[in-house]
Design a protein around this motif. Structure first.
Motif, short mmCIF file in Angstrom:
data_model
loop_
_atom_site.label_atom_id
_atom_site.label_comp_id
_atom_site.label_asym_id
_atom_site.label_seq_id
_atom_site.Cartn_x
_atom_site.Cartn_y
_atom_site.Cartn_z
N ALA A 43 0.81 -1.22 0.00
CA ALA A 43 0.00 0.00 0.00
C ALA A 43 0.84 1.26 0.00
N LEU A 44 1.99 1.23 0.65
CA LEU A 44 2.81 2.43 0.77
C LEU A 44 3.82 2.50 -0.36
N PRO A 45 3.93 3.66 -1.01
CA PRO A 45 4.95 3.79 -2.04
C PRO A 45 6.33 3.91 -1.39
N THR A 46 7.25 3.08 -1.82
CA THR A 46 8.61 3.13 -1.30
C THR A 46 9.59 3.13 -2.46
N ASP A 47 10.74 3.70 -2.23
CA ASP A 47 11.78 3.63 -3.25
C ASP A 47 12.68 2.43 -2.95
N ASP A 48 13.59 2.14 -3.87
CA ASP A 48 14.43 0.96 -3.71
C ASP A 48 15.39 1.07 -2.54
N SER A 49 15.79 2.29 -2.20
CA SER A 49 16.76 2.46 -1.12
C SER A 49 16.12 2.22 0.25
N GLN A 50 14.79 2.36 0.33
CA GLN A 50 14.11 2.18 1.61
C GLN A 50 13.43 0.80 1.62
N LYS A 51 14.13 -0.18 2.11
CA LYS A 51 13.59 -1.54 2.15
C LYS A 51 12.62 -1.72 3.32
N VAL A 52 12.87 -1.04 4.42
CA VAL A 52 12.04 -1.19 5.62
C VAL A 52 11.00 -0.09 5.63
N VAL A 53 9.75 -0.49 5.81
CA VAL A 53 8.66 0.47 5.86
C VAL A 53 8.37 0.79 7.32
N HIS A 54 8.36 2.09 7.65
CA HIS A 54 8.04 2.52 9.00
C HIS A 54 6.62 3.05 8.98
N SER A 55 5.76 2.44 9.76
CA SER A 55 4.37 2.84 9.79
C SER A 55 3.85 2.74 11.22
N PRO A 56 3.01 3.67 11.64
CA PRO A 56 2.41 3.55 12.97
C PRO A 56 1.56 2.29 13.10
N LEU A 57 0.96 1.88 12.00
CA LEU A 57 0.15 0.66 12.02
C LEU A 57 1.02 -0.56 12.31
N LEU A 58 2.19 -0.63 11.68
CA LEU A 58 3.09 -1.75 11.95
C LEU A 58 3.61 -1.72 13.38
N ALA A 59 3.83 -0.53 13.91
CA ALA A 59 4.25 -0.43 15.31
C ALA A 59 3.15 -0.95 16.23
N PHE A 60 1.90 -0.63 15.92
CA PHE A 60 0.78 -1.13 16.71
C PHE A 60 0.67 -2.64 16.61
N VAL A 61 0.81 -3.17 15.41
CA VAL A 61 0.71 -4.63 15.21
C VAL A 61 1.82 -5.34 15.97
N ASN A 62 3.03 -4.82 15.90
CA ASN A 62 4.14 -5.43 16.64
C ASN A 62 3.91 -5.37 18.14
N MET A 63 3.31 -4.27 18.61
CA MET A 63 3.01 -4.15 20.03
C MET A 63 1.96 -5.19 20.45
#
Length: 134
Positions: A43-63
């Motif tokens: 869902a999130l547009p990322t460039d090739d240099s940014q392999k890891v996506v930082h999202s508040p949703l992912l932080a919530f899911v990990n929590m």
């Protein structure tokens, strides 16, 4: 003395059994986390240099996944339900975006882009404004 040894061995078996039960119970949570991470990555547009996506949703899911190793079954089922709801929401949003793009190609365009695209469908081009006075 054998009763002490039996108690310690029973406690060790119980601990091992409870750890295995926690690992088995956490497996669906980890699977749901992986599915949610994949949905967020698409869902999130990322460039090739940014392999890891930082999202508040992912932080919530990990929590939610990491919160408390041994919880009662009711709390664990609630966590599983929350994660499956998030996964369902994200997959439906992806499908909605795909359908909007397919059936409404003007969706997401600025007003100027929509006017230009609409004019092109009837064979017209918007005149270009000249900015230089020479």
């Amino acid at each position: 003395m054998s009763s002490v040894a039996q108690k310690s061995s029973a406690a060790a078996l119980f601990t091992m059994g409870s750890l295995e039960a926690v690992a088995i119970a956490r497996a669906p949570l980890l699977e749901l986390r992986r599915k949610i991470e994949e949905e967020v990555r698409t869902a999130l547009p990322t460039d090739d240099s940014q392999k890891v996506v930082h999202s508040p949703l992912l932080a919530f899911v990990n929590m939610v996944v990491a919160d408390g190793k041994e919880l009662p079954a009711t709390v664990d089922s609630v966590r599983r339900q929350v994660l499956s709801d998030v996964d369902l929401y994200l997959s439906n949003k992806r499908k909605q975006r795909m359908l909007l793009k397919l059936y409404n190609p003007l969706h997401g365009m600025s007003e100027q882009e929509r006017i230009r695209a609409t004019a092109r469908t009837v064979g017209l081009d918007i005149p270009q404004k000249k900015t230089d006075l020479s």
